[in-house]
Design a protein around this motif. Structure first.
Motif, PDB file in Angstrom:
ATOM      1  N   GLY A 513      47.587  41.190  33.692  1.00  0.00           N
ATOM      2  CA  GLY A 513      46.199  40.784  33.798  1.00  0.00           C
ATOM      3  C   GLY A 513      46.057  39.281  33.567  1.00  0.00           C
ATOM      4  O   GLY A 513      46.609  38.739  32.608  1.00  0.00           O
ATOM      5  N   SER A 515      43.330  35.747  33.623  1.00  0.00           N
ATOM      6  CA  SER A 515      41.984  35.180  33.693  1.00  0.00           C
ATOM      7  C   SER A 515      42.083  33.902  34.519  1.00  0.00           C
ATOM      8  O   SER A 515      42.780  32.953  34.137  1.00  0.00           O
ATOM      9  CB  SER A 515      41.446  34.861  32.297  1.00  0.00           C
ATOM     10  OG  SER A 515      40.190  34.219  32.375  1.00  0.00           O
ATOM     11  N   ALA A 520      38.638  37.971  36.108  1.00  0.00           N
ATOM     12  CA  ALA A 520      39.700  38.858  35.662  1.00  0.00           C
ATOM     13  C   ALA A 520      40.409  39.401  36.895  1.00  0.00           C
ATOM     14  O   ALA A 520      39.815  40.095  37.709  1.00  0.00           O
ATOM     15  CB  ALA A 520      39.130  39.985  34.828  1.00  0.00           C
ATOM     16  N   LEU A 521      41.697  39.060  37.052  1.00  0.00           N
ATOM     17  CA  LEU A 521      42.453  39.455  38.231  1.00  0.00           C
ATOM     18  C   LEU A 521      43.806  40.012  37.819  1.00  0.00           C
ATOM     19  O   LEU A 521      44.316  39.721  36.728  1.00  0.00           O
ATOM     20  CB  LEU A 521      42.653  38.248  39.168  1.00  0.00           C
ATOM     21  CG  LEU A 521      41.367  37.605  39.713  1.00  0.00           C
ATOM     22  CD1 LEU A 521      41.706  36.305  40.434  1.00  0.00           C
ATOM     23  CD2 LEU A 521      40.638  38.548  40.655  1.00  0.00           C
ATOM     24  N   MET A 522      44.369  40.811  38.677  1.00  0.00           N
ATOM     25  CA  MET A 522      45.672  41.392  38.416  1.00  0.00           C
ATOM     26  C   MET A 522      46.728  40.728  39.299  1.00  0.00           C
ATOM     27  O   MET A 522      46.462  40.399  40.457  1.00  0.00           O
ATOM     28  CB  MET A 522      45.654  42.906  38.700  1.00  0.00           C
ATOM     29  CG  MET A 522      44.573  43.662  37.934  1.00  0.00           C
ATOM     30  SD  MET A 522      44.775  43.515  36.131  1.00  0.00           S
ATOM     31  CE  MET A 522      46.261  44.476  35.900  1.00  0.00           C
ATOM     32  N   ALA A 560      45.651  37.459  29.995  1.00  0.00           N
ATOM     33  CA  ALA A 560      44.740  38.216  29.149  1.00  0.00           C
ATOM     34  C   ALA A 560      45.487  38.541  27.864  1.00  0.00           C
ATOM     35  O   ALA A 560      46.705  38.693  27.863  1.00  0.00           O
ATOM     36  CB  ALA A 560      44.315  39.487  29.862  1.00  0.00           C
ATOM     37  N   GLY A 573      42.056  43.582  28.232  1.00  0.00           N
ATOM     38  CA  GLY A 573      40.677  43.478  28.683  1.00  0.00           C
ATOM     39  C   GLY A 573      39.899  42.379  28.008  1.00  0.00           C
ATOM     40  O   GLY A 573      38.666  42.440  27.931  1.00  0.00           O
ATOM     41  N   ILE A 575      37.858  39.213  27.728  1.00  0.00           N
ATOM     42  CA  ILE A 575      37.058  38.391  28.634  1.00  0.00           C
ATOM     43  C   ILE A 575      36.801  37.072  27.936  1.00  0.00           C
ATOM     44  O   ILE A 575      36.027  36.997  26.976  1.00  0.00           O
ATOM     45  CB  ILE A 575      35.729  39.084  28.998  1.00  0.00           C
ATOM     46  CG1 ILE A 575      35.985  40.515  29.506  1.00  0.00           C
ATOM     47  CG2 ILE A 575      34.968  38.263  30.029  1.00  0.00           C
ATOM     48  CD1 ILE A 575      36.868  40.597  30.733  1.00  0.00           C
ATOM     49  N   ALA A 596      35.916  48.675  37.336  1.00  0.00           N
ATOM     50  CA  ALA A 596      36.598  47.454  37.764  1.00  0.00           C
ATOM     51  C   ALA A 596      35.713  46.649  38.704  1.00  0.00           C
ATOM     52  O   ALA A 596      35.146  47.189  39.658  1.00  0.00           O
ATOM     53  CB  ALA A 596      37.909  47.792  38.462  1.00  0.00           C
ATOM     54  N   PRO A 615      38.006  43.802  34.422  1.00  0.00           N
ATOM     55  CA  PRO A 615      39.276  43.809  35.178  1.00  0.00           C
ATOM     56  C   PRO A 615      39.709  45.204  35.593  1.00  0.00           C
ATOM     57  O   PRO A 615      40.548  45.348  36.473  1.00  0.00           O
ATOM     58  CB  PRO A 615      40.262  43.201  34.177  1.00  0.00           C
ATOM     59  CG  PRO A 615      39.694  43.560  32.838  1.00  0.00           C
ATOM     60  CD  PRO A 615      38.201  43.523  32.997  1.00  0.00           C
ATOM     61  N   GLN A 642      40.814  49.912  28.388  1.00  0.00           N
ATOM     62  CA  GLN A 642      41.026  50.631  29.635  1.00  0.00           C
ATOM     63  C   GLN A 642      40.901  52.131  29.436  1.00  0.00           C
ATOM     64  O   GLN A 642      41.332  52.689  28.424  1.00  0.00           O
ATOM     65  CB  GLN A 642      42.400  50.299  30.208  1.00  0.00           C
ATOM     66  CG  GLN A 642      42.608  50.797  31.632  1.00  0.00           C
ATOM     67  CD  GLN A 642      43.839  50.175  32.267  1.00  0.00           C
ATOM     68  OE1 GLN A 642      44.723  49.714  31.575  1.00  0.00           O
ATOM     69  NE2 GLN A 642      43.883  50.170  33.577  1.00  0.00           N
TER      70      GLN A 642
END
Length: 645
Positions: A513, A515, A520-522, A560, A573, A575, A596, A615, A642
């Motif tokens: 994960g 930032s 928030a991107l994978m 993250a 997770g 932020i 998501a 995310p 999650q």
């Protein structure tokens, strides 16, 4: 030769002048306002004098303070740079009256060219072609309307004391004239204290072409060929190049000859620029190029002329101001290659080009061209261009400096010189692509899209180019491509993550994960990517941060974090705030279930709104943001746990 010089300016032009003066062994004195106390030009000068509060009207535009600073430090000369007081005849006269050398033309020359109507009459008398129009003293509405009708529409109304695009209105039809005239005069009065106007024939395919001239006190005047400054936005230059594309030798000779006559008509000394408007509907022709105005100072775009002639114009200014003759004769000045310049501004194209201010937390401009090749598609054909050439950067800021709201938001001038126009464009496009600016917004991606546009590449251009191609140009920041995220993610892989997705006879892979500028991107990564990342993007690691630059857009990438912060997790997770700002909306509450991509909150920073999203599917287990709160960079705003599968 002058031994000490005060620079009555700031930013990149002050740094530019300091560089040449130092090479000539001249002591330099900077002046600065409150906002510029720690500015680069102050740090580079041998001495610096504080001249007042941050607003220019209380510091850089107060001639008495600048002259007093020169007297206090024993400066022999004052160089005004461009802008501010550079074309103020009264200030130039006051400098000379104080016994200080003025590095610029005589005050009478500045006055002669200061009002557009008087200057055009003077030029016409000197045999310089002027745009058809009305320059009369009768400013009655009836007379102006009658003259406009006689010229024929469309017609251009211009303030006689105008500049920078202010006090200008295009009138397409007779019934619009009175409304446009009133608007133009009102703006001219507010901006220049003078509401007199002139009328000109509107040129349907205009190109802005200017000639660099230089005179000395011995009666010599030379030109250093022309520049094309047609790429403009709201009458402000964006990209300039030299020589002008499509200029044949006969037209160049006529044009430059007219510029010489213009300079001699006012006994010009020092550096100056004669600006012309060309009707390029049938190509560049001498009988379709007319005088617009003369700028009695050094121009922002002077580096492109220096790059094709090998001349240091600031050195010439200082030598001529010291009483020396121009170092070269006309037949010794030649064109060698092609140079192009882009103005990198702290502005946000996606928000109407609003200025963007703040600290340059990450700032990197390429000083050399990377050894890659640039592909340009034109008329359905793909061509590859090498761009061996010279990179030149003119800037007044470094990483850690602040872009102030008090002055012009130009960050730097990016210049590339090559043997051909095609290679010069290719090189500058790559430089714009690789320019990294964060968190301040910049127009780097916009500049890149201009340069790679097929119409610009083929020199199909005029002053309306940007407005007519607006839909094709990059106004929104580019989203980070997946391969960029995957490459960045390699830096953040832990041994635990490297086993994620493990299967027999396959390379270890990780899902991580990230930032990215608040998003928030994978990312999915393998230790050895199959593409050459250096071909497309630049990466810089600063502590736990990665700054990646791709096509002029800069991304701040951080992993993250988990509760303990000891390692990175694919299920993180956290932020985090991507930059200092204000929370303007909170869409969730602690305990809420989210999916998501769902918006969690909105942060306002750098005059932009940034939506922070979930995310993955999960629950808001922690919420530290409230509407109206000011937050710092990397502040933990929320935490998402999650959902269990």
């Amino acid at each position: 030769m002058i031994k000490s010089l005060l620079i009555a300016n700031r930013g990149e032009i002050a740094c530019r002048i300091i560089r040449t003066a130092r090479e000539m062994g001249i002591r330099t004195i900077a002046v600065y306002s409150d906002a510029d106390a720690k500015a680069l030009h102050v740090r580079q000068a041998d001495e610096a004098v504080h001249i007042g509060p941050s607003p220019a009207a209380e510091s850089y535009l107060v001639g008495e303070k600048i002259i007093a600073a020169a007297q206090e430090t024993g400066a022999e000369a004052i160089h005004p740079g461009y802008g501010f007081l550079s074309e103020n005849a009264d200030f130039a006269a006051a400098v000379q009256a104080a016994g200080i050398v003025w590095v610029g033309p005589h005050p009478d020359s500045i006055r002669a060219m200061g009002l557009k109507d008087a200057a055009k009459k003077l030029m016409a008398d000197a045999g310089v072609p002027v745009t058809p129009g009305y320059l009369g003293a009768d400013q009655s509405v009836e007379r102006l309307k009658s003259e406009a009708d006689a010229i024929g529409y469309p017609v251009l109304i211009k303030a006689v004391a105008g500049g920078g695009g202010k006090g200008m209105r295009k009138v397409d039809a007779a019934q619009q004239f009175l409304e446009m005239l009133e608007s133009c005069k009102r703006e001219a009065k507010a901006s220049f204290g003078n509401d007199h106007v002139l009328l000109e024939k509107w040129i349907t395919s205009p190109r802005h072409i200017e000639v660099q001239i230089f005179g000395d006190s011995h009666g010599n005047v030379v030109h250093l060929f022309e520049r094309d400054c047609s790429l403009q936005r709201r009458h402000q230059k964006v990209i300039e190049e030299a020589p002008a594309p499509g200029m044949d030798e006969a037209t160049r000779s006529d044009l430059c000859g007219a510029a010489i006559r213009a300079a001699k008509a006012v006994n010009y000394e020092g550096a100056g620029t004669v600006e012309f408007i060309a009707d390029a509907s049938e190509g560049l022709r001498a009988d379709r190029i007319w005088f617009m105005e003369m700028n009695t100072r050094l121009q922002v775009e002077h580096p492109v002329t220096e790059e094709i002639t090998g001349v240091d114009l600031v050195e010439w200014q200082l030598r001529v101001a010291s009483g020396e003759a121009i170092p070269l004769q006309q037949d010794e000045i030649r064109i060698d290659g092609h140079a192009i310049e882009a103005r990198l501004y702290a502005e946000d194209p996606a928000k109407g080009f609003l200025p963007s201010t703040g600290t340059l937390e990450f700032f990197s401009l390429p000083r050399t061209a990377r050894p890659t090749r640039w592909q340009h598609s034109s008329n359905g054909e793909a061509r590859e261009l090498g761009f061996d050439g010279k990179v030149r950067i003119e800037t007044g800021v470094e990483q850690g400096d602040t872009i102030s709201p008090f002055y012009d938001p130009m960050i730097a001038k990016l210049i590339f010189r090559a043997d051909t126009r095609e290679d010069a464009i290719a090189g500058l496009a790559k430089i714009c692509s690789d320019s990294a600016v964060w968190p301040v917004k910049s127009n780097a991606a916009f500049l890149h899209s201009l340069l790679v546009n097929p119409d610009f590449f083929e020199a199909r251009l005029d002053t309306g180019f940007i407005s007519s191609h607006e839909e094709e140009l990059a106004l929104e920041a580019y989203e980070p491509p997946q391969w960029l995220l995957d490459t960045a993610a390699i830096r953040f892989i832990s041994p635990r993550n490297a086993l994620s997705g493990f299967r027999l006879n396959a390379a270890p892979k990780a899902v991580i994960g990230l930032s990215v500028n608040g998003m928030a991107l994978m990312a999915h990564s393998s230790p050895e990517p199959s593409y050459d990342k250096q071909q497309y993007s630049l990466y810089s690691e600063v502590g736990e941060q990665i700054f990646a630059t791709n096509i002029g857009t800069t991304y701040r990438i951080v992993p993250a974090r988990t509760d303990g912060g000891a390692h990175t997790s694919a299920h993180d997770g956290d932020i985090l705030s991507p930059m200092p700002g204000k929370v303007i909306a909170v869409d969730v509450a602690q305990g809420d279930k989210v999916t998501a991509g769902q918006r969690l909150l909105v942060l306002e920073a750098m005059k932009m709104e940034h939506a922070l999203t979930a995310p993955f599917d999960g629950t808001v287990t922690e919420l530290n943001a409230s509407e109206g709160a000011q937050v710092q960079v990397e502040a933990l705003l929320a935490r998402i746990e999650q959902s269990e599968d």
